[in-house]
Design a protein around this motif. Structure first.
Motif, PDB file in Angstrom:
ATOM      1  N   ALA A   1      20.556  44.436 -54.816  1.00  0.00           N
ATOM      2  CA  ALA A   1      19.617  44.601 -53.514  1.00  0.00           C
ATOM      3  C   ALA A   1      18.445  43.572 -54.118  1.00  0.00           C
ATOM      4  O   ALA A   1      17.806  42.879 -53.232  1.00  0.00           O
ATOM      5  N   ALA A   2      18.307  43.873 -55.297  1.00  0.00           N
ATOM      6  CA  ALA A   2      17.002  43.059 -55.839  1.00  0.00           C
ATOM      7  C   ALA A   2      17.115  41.524 -55.741  1.00  0.00           C
ATOM      8  O   ALA A   2      16.199  40.687 -55.593  1.00  0.00           O
ATOM      9  N   TYR A   3      18.482  41.147 -55.808  1.00  0.00           N
ATOM     10  CA  TYR A   3      18.826  39.622 -55.681  1.00  0.00           C
ATOM     11  C   TYR A   3      18.856  39.292 -54.079  1.00  0.00           C
ATOM     12  O   TYR A   3      18.970  38.291 -53.872  1.00  0.00           O
ATOM     13  N   GLY A   4      18.764  40.271 -53.141  1.00  0.00           N
ATOM     14  CA  GLY A   4      18.852  39.988 -51.848  1.00  0.00           C
ATOM     15  C   GLY A   4      20.358  40.197 -51.262  1.00  0.00           C
ATOM     16  O   GLY A   4      20.429  39.986 -49.982  1.00  0.00           O
ATOM     17  N   ALA A   5      21.202  40.937 -51.931  1.00  0.00           N
ATOM     18  CA  ALA A   5      22.496  41.127 -51.248  1.00  0.00           C
ATOM     19  C   ALA A   5      22.459  42.485 -50.356  1.00  0.00           C
ATOM     20  O   ALA A   5      21.805  43.472 -50.985  1.00  0.00           O
ATOM     21  N   TRP A   6      23.374  42.594 -49.759  1.00  0.00           N
ATOM     22  CA  TRP A   6      23.813  43.970 -49.056  1.00  0.00           C
ATOM     23  C   TRP A   6      24.380  44.567 -50.183  1.00  0.00           C
ATOM     24  O   TRP A   6      25.282  44.114 -50.680  1.00  0.00           O
ATOM     25  N   SER A   7      24.258  45.826 -50.432  1.00  0.00           N
ATOM     26  CA  SER A   7      24.932  46.696 -51.594  1.00  0.00           C
ATOM     27  C   SER A   7      25.107  48.114 -51.135  1.00  0.00           C
ATOM     28  O   SER A   7      24.704  48.428 -50.474  1.00  0.00           O
ATOM     29  N   ALA A   8      26.062  48.820 -52.040  1.00  0.00           N
ATOM     30  CA  ALA A   8      26.493  49.761 -51.393  1.00  0.00           C
ATOM     31  C   ALA A   8      26.919  50.585 -52.781  1.00  0.00           C
ATOM     32  O   ALA A   8      27.434  49.793 -53.854  1.00  0.00           O
ATOM     33  N   ARG A   9      26.808  52.087 -53.091  1.00  0.00           N
ATOM     34  CA  ARG A   9      27.430  52.693 -54.247  1.00  0.00           C
ATOM     35  C   ARG A   9      28.383  53.565 -53.692  1.00  0.00           C
ATOM     36  O   ARG A   9      28.631  54.242 -52.701  1.00  0.00           O
ATOM     37  N   ALA A  10      29.834  53.460 -54.694  1.00  0.00           N
ATOM     38  CA  ALA A  10      30.918  54.504 -54.255  1.00  0.00           C
ATOM     39  C   ALA A  10      31.282  55.219 -55.262  1.00  0.00           C
ATOM     40  O   ALA A  10      31.438  54.688 -56.330  1.00  0.00           O
ATOM     41  N   GLU A  11      31.146  56.386 -55.316  1.00  0.00           N
ATOM     42  CA  GLU A  11      31.863  57.232 -56.307  1.00  0.00           C
ATOM     43  C   GLU A  11      32.968  58.082 -55.815  1.00  0.00           C
ATOM     44  O   GLU A  11      33.734  58.724 -56.826  1.00  0.00           O
ATOM     45  N   THR A  12      33.533  57.686 -54.795  1.00  0.00           N
ATOM     46  CA  THR A  12      34.910  58.109 -54.385  1.00  0.00           C
ATOM     47  C   THR A  12      35.759  57.152 -53.481  1.00  0.00           C
ATOM     48  O   THR A  12      35.077  56.348 -53.329  1.00  0.00           O
ATOM     49  N   THR A  13      36.804  57.314 -53.462  1.00  0.00           N
ATOM     50  CA  THR A  13      37.704  56.292 -53.066  1.00  0.00           C
ATOM     51  C   THR A  13      37.160  56.438 -51.328  1.00  0.00           C
ATOM     52  O   THR A  13      37.100  55.172 -50.815  1.00  0.00           O
TER      53      THR A  13
END
Length: 553
Positions: free
Chosen positions: A497-509
Motif C-alpha cells: 500500500a505504501a508503494y501505491g498498490a491495492w493490497s490485502a492480507r490472507a491467513e486462510t485459504t
C-alpha cells in the motif's frame, strides 16, 4: 558530427531495441542525453541495478532479442552482475552496458574502477570495452550476433565516459539489423534419429532451453503427439509444450513427479532438445546419469560447444531447435509405430498435478487451483527462488508461450522485476509475480518502478517467516539446530500500500480466494500477502517435523 553516445543509441535502435532498463549514473550521462532524441526506445528507470538487469534478462527471454540494461561502473556493475549470471545460465540474450572511467584514468584504480572484461568474462559470452568511438557500429552488431547466436546469452560492454562525448562523423552509420544464424538439421542425422526412435521400447524427450520459441513449441508438439513420445520439460521450462498436450509428462528439476524420474531412468532412449541437461534438470547429473549405461542419448542443441561437453552423447545434432522441430514434424519416412507411453506419462502427470486438499489454514495447492480457475489461461507467472515456487511448478498450467519467467540458476529476487518487464511487454495479458518473503525483499523495491510506469500486475508474497529452502536443507543435515534462517518480516500488505498498490492480507485459504477475486477485478499494481505455516515446507507434502525426524532416524 554527432556524439559517440548518439551513434550508440542509433545503433541500438537499428537493431530493434525498443526498451532500455537503467539506473542512471554519471558515467554515461551522454547516453542519457542522447536517448530523448531516439523516440523508438522507451527508457525504464529502475530502483536497483540487480532489478534492472533482471528486467533485461526477462525481456530477452520473452522477445528472443537481447534485453538491454545500462548501469554505472563499480557498485552499479557489481549489483547488475546477478542478472548477467542468470542470463548466462538460463541461455537468454542480454546486453549490459556499463559506464566506465575515462580512458586516461584506466589502470590507476580510479573512482569505482573495475576491470570489467576480467570481472564479467567468466559469466557471459563476451565482455569488452569500446575505446574507439568509430568502432561502435561494429561492437553493437557483434554484441547482438553474439547474444542471439548458438547458445544465447549475455554480452557486457563497458563505455569510457570520455569516449561517449567524442564527436564522430554523421556519415558513420549503424550496421544493418542482425538476424540469428540458423542451421537446419542434417538429413542423415535426422534419419539416424528416427531409426533410433523406431528401435526404442521406452523413449522420452527432455525439451526447452537455448533458442526455444513458439515455432519450436508448435512443431515439436506436433511431432511428439504423432509418435506418442513422452515429453518432459527441463527445469523451469514448463511452457516449452502445452500442458494440454496428450504426451506432456511433466517437469524435471527440483520436486518432480517420482514416476517421471523413474520413467527417465528406465528409458532406453533420451532425446534432449535445447536443454543443456544441467545439474538442476538432471538432479545432480543422475536423471539421466552422465554415462547412462543401457541408454542412448540424442542431444540437439544450437551450439556445438554444448554437445558432448558434459554428457556422453550417442548422436549429436547441431542445429537451431525450431528448425529441428519443424523438420521432425514434417518427416515422412520414419517407420515409427506410435507409442502408448506418451498417453501413460501424461496420465501420471495429471494425477501428480491435481491439487489435493490439506488441513493447512492457507493451503497453497488450493490457492493455485483457484488461480487457475479465476485467471486467464495465458497468464504469465514470474517467480524467483524458494520452496514457495514448487506449488506453482507442480499445480499451475503454463498454457501460453511465453508463460513462465523463472531463473534456472535459482537466483532470489527475480520474480518482481521479471513481472514488471512482462507487464510492460504484454500490457494486455495478466501477469503474476510469485515471491517468497526472503525472495521478495531482494528486489521488492521495483514495485516503485511498476507504479511509475503503470504496470498491470498481481504480486503474491508467500510469507512463512524463513528462508524456507535453506531451512529445509538445514533440518535434513542438522536436524533441530536452527541457525540464520528465521526472518522477522514487515507487513507486506502495508508495504504494498505504501508503494501505491491495492493490497490485502490472507491467513486462510478463504481469505486468499476473496483477495484474488477482488484483485482480478482491479487494474494496476495489486499485492496479496499470503501468510503460511513454515511447517508446510514443500509442495511434495514434506513437513519440517517430518524432515527432522527422518534425519534423526
Amino acid at each position: 558530427m554527432r556524439s559517440a553516445a548518439a551513434l550508440l543509441v542509433d545503433c541500438l535502435a537499428t537493431q530493434g531495441c525498443d526498451r532500455i532498463f537503467t539506473v542512471p549514473g554519471e558515467s554515461f550521462l551522454a547516453v542519457l542525453d542522447a536517448l530523448p532524441d531516439q523516440p523508438a526506445i522507451d527508457v525504464v528507470t529502475c530502483r536497483q541495478e540487480g532489478g534492472a538487469a533482471f528486467m533485461a534478462c526477462a525481456d530477452g527471454s520473452m522477445t528472443g532479442r537481447p534485453g538491454v540494461a545500462f548501469v554505472t561502473r563499480g557498485p552499479g556493475a557489481t549489483n547488475a552482475s546477478i542478472g548477467v549470471h542468470v542470463a548466462h545460465q538460463d541461455s537468454q540474450p542480454m546486453i549490459l552496458f556499463v559506464g566506465d572511467v575515462a580512458r586516461p584514468m584506466q589502470g590507476r584504480e580510479g573512482f569505482q574502477e573495475v576491470d570489467f572484461p576480467a570481472f564479467f568474462g567468466p559469466i557471459c559470452k563476451w565482455a569488452a570495452r569500446i575505446d574507439d568511438p568509430a568502432r561502435i557500429p561494429e561492437y553493437i552488431a557483434r554484441a547482438y550476433a553474439t547474444a542471439i547466436n548458438g547458445r544465447p546469452g549475455p554480452v557486457v560492454l563497458s563505455l569510457p565516459e570520455d569516449m561517449l562525448i567524442e564527436q564522430v562523423p554523421i556519415s558513420l552509420d549503424p550496421r544493418p539489423f542482425v538476424t540469428r544464424a540458423t542451421q537446419a538439421a542434417c538429413p542423415d542425422a535426422m534419419q539416424a534419429l528416427f531409426d533410433l526412435i523406431a528401435d526404442a521400447a521406452s523413449p522420452i524427450a527432455i525439451i526447452g532451453g537455448a533458442g526455444w520459441n513458439t515455432k519450436a513449441r508448435e512443431y515439436f508438439q506436433q511431432f511428439a503427439e504423432r509418435v506418442g513420445l513422452p515429453v518432459a520439460t527441463a527445469f523451469r521450462r514448463q511452457d516449452a509444450i502445452a500442458p494440454s498436450s496428450p504426451v506432456y509428462a511433466g517437469n524435471l528439476g527440483y520436486g518432480p513427479n517420482p514416476k517421471l524420474v523413474e520413467r527417465v531412468k528406465n528409458a532406453d532412449l533420451v532425446i534432449a532438445v535445447g536443454a543443456r541437461l544441467g545439474e538442476a534438470t538432471t538432479d545432480g547429473y543422475d536423471v539421466p546419469s552422465l554415462e547412462h549405461p543401457g541408454q542412448l542419448l540424442v542431444h540437439i542443441h544450437p551450439d556445438p560447444e554444448e554437445l558432448g561437453r558434459v554428457y556422453r552423447t550417442d548422436l549429436a545434432l547441431c542445429c537451431a531447435v525450431d528448425e529441428f522441430a519443424e523438420c521432425a514434424s514434417l518427416w515422412e519416412d520414419s517407420g515409427i509405430i506410435a507409442f502408448d507411453a506418451g498417453a501413460q506419462a501424461h496420465a501420471e502427470w495429471l494425477e501428480w498435478a491435481t491439487p489435493h486438499s490439506s488441513d493447512a489454514a492457507l493451503d497453497l495447492a488450493a490457492c493455485v487451483a483457484a488461480m487457475r480457475d479465476m485467471l486467464p489461461a495465458d497468464t504469465m507467472i514470474a517467480n524467483g527462488a524458494g520452496n514457495f515456487a514448487g506449488w506453482w511448478h507442480r499445480y499451475w498450467r503454463y498454457d501460453a508461450y511465453p508463460g513462465q519467467l523463472a531463473p534456472t540458476c535459482g537466483a532470489m529476487g527475480y520474480g518482481v522485476p521479471a513481472a514488471v518487464a512482462a507487464a510492460l511487454r504484454y500490457p494486455d495479458r495478466t501477469v503474476v509475480a510469485v515471491a517468497g518473503d526472503g525472495d521478495f525483499l531482494m528486489n521488492g523495491q521495483e514495485l516503485a518502478t511498476a507504479m511509475q510506469y503503470g504496470a498491470n500486475l498481481i504480486v503474491v508474497v508467500v510469507d512463512n517467516g524463513a528462508y524456507g529452502t535453506i531451512r529445509m536443507h538445514q533440518e535434513r543435515e542438522y536436524p533441530g539446530r536452527v541457525s540464520a534462517t528465521n526472518l522477522a518480516n514487515p507487513d507486506f500488505a502495508a508495504l504494498g500500500a505504501a508503494y501505491g498498490a491495492w493490497s490485502a492480507r490472507a491467513e486462510t485459504t478463504e481469505q486468499f480466494l476473496a483477495a484474488l477475486a477482488e484483485a482480478k477485478e482491479r487494474m494496476g499494481l495489486r499485492l496479496i500477502h499470503a501468510k503460511t505455516d513454515l511447517e508446510r515446507i514443500a509442495a511434495s507434502g514434506a513437513t519440517i517435523s517430518g524432515i527432522r525426524e527422518r534425519a534423526k532416524g
